[in-house]
Design an enzyme around this catalytic site. Structure first.
Site, short mmCIF file in Angstrom:
data_model
loop_
_atom_site.label_atom_id
_atom_site.label_comp_id
_atom_site.label_asym_id
_atom_site.label_seq_id
_atom_site.Cartn_x
_atom_site.Cartn_y
_atom_site.Cartn_z
CG ASP A 205 -0.18 0.21 2.54
OD1 ASP A 205 1.06 0.32 2.53
OD2 ASP A 205 -0.84 0.27 3.60
CG ASP A 207 1.50 3.17 4.71
OD1 ASP A 207 0.41 2.72 5.08
OD2 ASP A 207 2.43 2.44 4.28
CG ASP A 314 -3.26 2.49 5.28
OD1 ASP A 314 -4.43 2.22 4.93
OD2 ASP A 314 -2.45 1.64 5.70
N1 CTP Z 1 0.32 0.96 11.38
C1 CTP Z 1 -0.31 1.39 12.52
N2 CTP Z 1 -1.63 1.13 12.71
C2 CTP Z 1 -2.34 0.44 11.80
C3 CTP Z 1 -1.71 -0.01 10.62
C4 CTP Z 1 -0.37 0.27 10.45
O1 CTP Z 1 0.32 2.04 13.34
N3 CTP Z 1 -3.63 0.18 12.02
C5 CTP Z 1 1.73 1.24 11.19
C6 CTP Z 1 2.57 -0.03 11.25
O2 CTP Z 1 2.97 -0.30 12.55
C7 CTP Z 1 3.72 0.33 10.38
C8 CTP Z 1 3.18 1.37 9.41
O3 CTP Z 1 1.91 1.76 9.91
O4 CTP Z 1 4.71 0.94 11.15
C9 CTP Z 1 3.05 0.88 8.01
O5 CTP Z 1 2.26 -0.31 7.98
P1 CTP Z 1 1.99 -1.11 6.64
O6 CTP Z 1 1.53 -0.18 5.58
O7 CTP Z 1 1.09 -2.23 6.98
O8 CTP Z 1 3.40 -1.77 6.31
P2 CTP Z 1 4.66 -1.21 5.52
O9 CTP Z 1 5.80 -1.29 6.45
O10 CTP Z 1 4.37 0.11 4.91
O11 CTP Z 1 4.89 -2.30 4.40
P3 CTP Z 1 3.98 -2.59 3.12
O12 CTP Z 1 4.82 -2.39 1.94
O13 CTP Z 1 3.55 -4.02 3.28
O14 CTP Z 1 2.81 -1.65 3.16
MN MN Z 2 2.60 0.40 3.82
MN MN Z 3 -0.47 0.83 5.56
#
Ligand code: CTP
Ligand code: MN
Ligand code: MN
Ligand code: MN
Length: 390
Positions: A205, A207, A314
């Site tokens: 995703d 963020d 996100d």
């Molecule tokens: N996070 C959070 N609360 C949530 C979802 C995510 O605090 N409800 C934080 C996670 O702890 C992480 C960050 O948001 O530190 C990013 O999460 P995520 O997008 O799931 O993972 P990524 O590290 O960005 O890896 P990916 O490429 O899979 O998105």
């Molecule tokens: Mn992410």
């Molecule tokens: Mn995320």
């Protein structure tokens, strides 16, 4: 040097991941992939303790300056439990681990992988479906009924959402979010967080963290951003949650769980494919969206390469005074965050959240305006985002 025959390594590896530098690219990928598969399987079978143990072991291997060749190379390293060592030994000797390979092929692991791959489906739901005999998306569709809006979107855009998001796509989404934010609140600032901030080439995703230098200006911002995006037809799905942090009468609530309370939006963007975004290879030409409806309709959708793709995004809005904590909390990795909180609690008697740092011994909140300050308050050496890939 690890090659020499000394009993102890010439450098010490700290035991908390937040005390160490963990780069994205490292020398032990086949070992960490194996351990992380077992970690994921432990999550699937509701064994969190075991899962974290495997993830910590994998994270230690990621910090090593060279490939592990024999068990001796691991002498003196923290976080390597008996089970992890057994798996590593097997891989070093035979090239593969029988436990890892049989897990990879197991009916439960495969089904849970597919089902938890649906946006909106966590381990609990997937486990329940598995017990009901559901093994695939086809099973889920024929079972019929009772998917919530989030899960339906997850199913509708399953293929797109399971295809990695590229940096170029993340950049394109950033342009759109930037435009939306500037349109509804001039002066607001947007920061890319998550895996892309840590230097990842692809993500599941994108963020973003949004704030405004004048405290209070950010209140109620998310609905405005969302409606701007919706008016332009850029959202396929969104769920906005209000900020619940400021609602308590007595000021900030002591962080009680890991979930933060910022105003946030879990969304699916409809991203137009342009040459800049796709590069040369349009991988998903011919990819269909899983659309509810007749076979005929699906056939039609399938035969047309779509000129857009679905991307999970996100969005989080933070008050300026909490921005540093929010940035640290949303940059990850998940294990790095977990280790930061464990360090704070166990070593410093503090509670760290994405809002604030609370000192239990002094009974007061500690403010900070940069990530560097937070590491310092925690008594840790500063670790930059690119080295938080635990
Ligand atoms: N996070 C959070 N609360 C949530 C979802 C995510 O605090 N409800 C934080 C996670 O702890 C992480 C960050 O948001 O530190 C990013 O999460 P995520 O997008 O799931 O993972 P990524 O590290 O960005 O890896 P990916 O490429 O899979 O998105
Ligand atoms: Mn992410
Ligand atoms: Mn995320
Ligand atoms: Mn993820």
């Amino acid at each position: 040097d690890l090659q020499s025959n000394t009993d102890s390594p010439t450098f010490a590896i700290e035991s908390y991941a937040c005390q160490r530098r963990t780069p994205l690219k490292h020398h032990n990928a086949s070992l960490t992939e194996a351990l992380e598969l077992l970690a994921q399987n432990a999550e699937f079978t509701d064994n969190e303790g075991r899962s974290v143990a495997f993830r910590r072991a994998a994270a230690v291997l990621k910090t090593l300056p060279r490939a592990v060749r024999r068990l001796d190379d691991l002498k003196g390293l923290p976080c390597l439990g008996e089970h992890s060592l057994r798996v590593i030994k097997e891989i070093l000797e035979d090239g593969v681990s029988s436990e890892v390979e049989s897990t990879r092929q197991s009916e439960q692991y495969k089904a849970m992988k597919v089902l938890t791959g649906i946006f909106g489906v966590g381990t609990k739901t997937a486990e329940r479906w598995f017990r009901e005999g559901i093994r695939s998306l086809a099973d889920l569709k024929t079972r019929g009924g009772r998917l919530n809006r989030e899960q339906q979107a997850g199913l509708d855009y399953y293929d797109d959402l399971n295809r990695p998001v590229s940096k170029a796509e993340a950049h394109a989404i950033g342009q759109i979010v930037g435009e939306a934010v500037r349109a509804v609140l001039p002066g607001a600032e947007i920061t890319l967080t998550g895996g892309f901030r840590r230097g990842k080439e692809v993500g599941h995703d994108v963020d973003f963290l949004i704030t405004h230098p004048e405290e209070g200006k950010e209140e109620g911002l998310m609905p405005k951003i969302v409606s701007w995006l919706e008016t332009k037809g850029l959202l396929l799905y969104q769920k906005t949650t209000r900020n619940s942090y400021l609602e308590s009468k007595d000021g900030p609530v002591r962080p009680s769980h890991n979930m933060d309370r910022f105003e946030r939006c879990f969304s699916i963007f409809k991203l137009k494919r342009t040459p800049e975004v796709c590069g040369t290879s349009n991988q998903s030409a011919g990819q269909n969206d899983v659309t509810e409806g007749s076979d005929v309709r699906q056939q039609e959708v399938q035969s047309e390469p779509s000129d857009w793709r679905a991307v999970r995004v996100d969005l989080v809005v933070s008050p300026y005074s909490q921005f540093a904590f929010a940035l640290l909390g949303w940059t990850g990795s998940k294990l790095f965050e977990r280790e930061l909180r464990r360090w704070a609690g166990q070593e410093k008697s503090m509670s760290l959240s994405s809002h604030v740092l609370y000192d239990r011994a002094q009974n007061r909140y500690l403010r900070a305006s940069s990530e560097e300050e937070i590491f310092a308050l925690l008594g840790l050496e500063y670790i930059p985002p690119s080295q938080r890939n635990a």
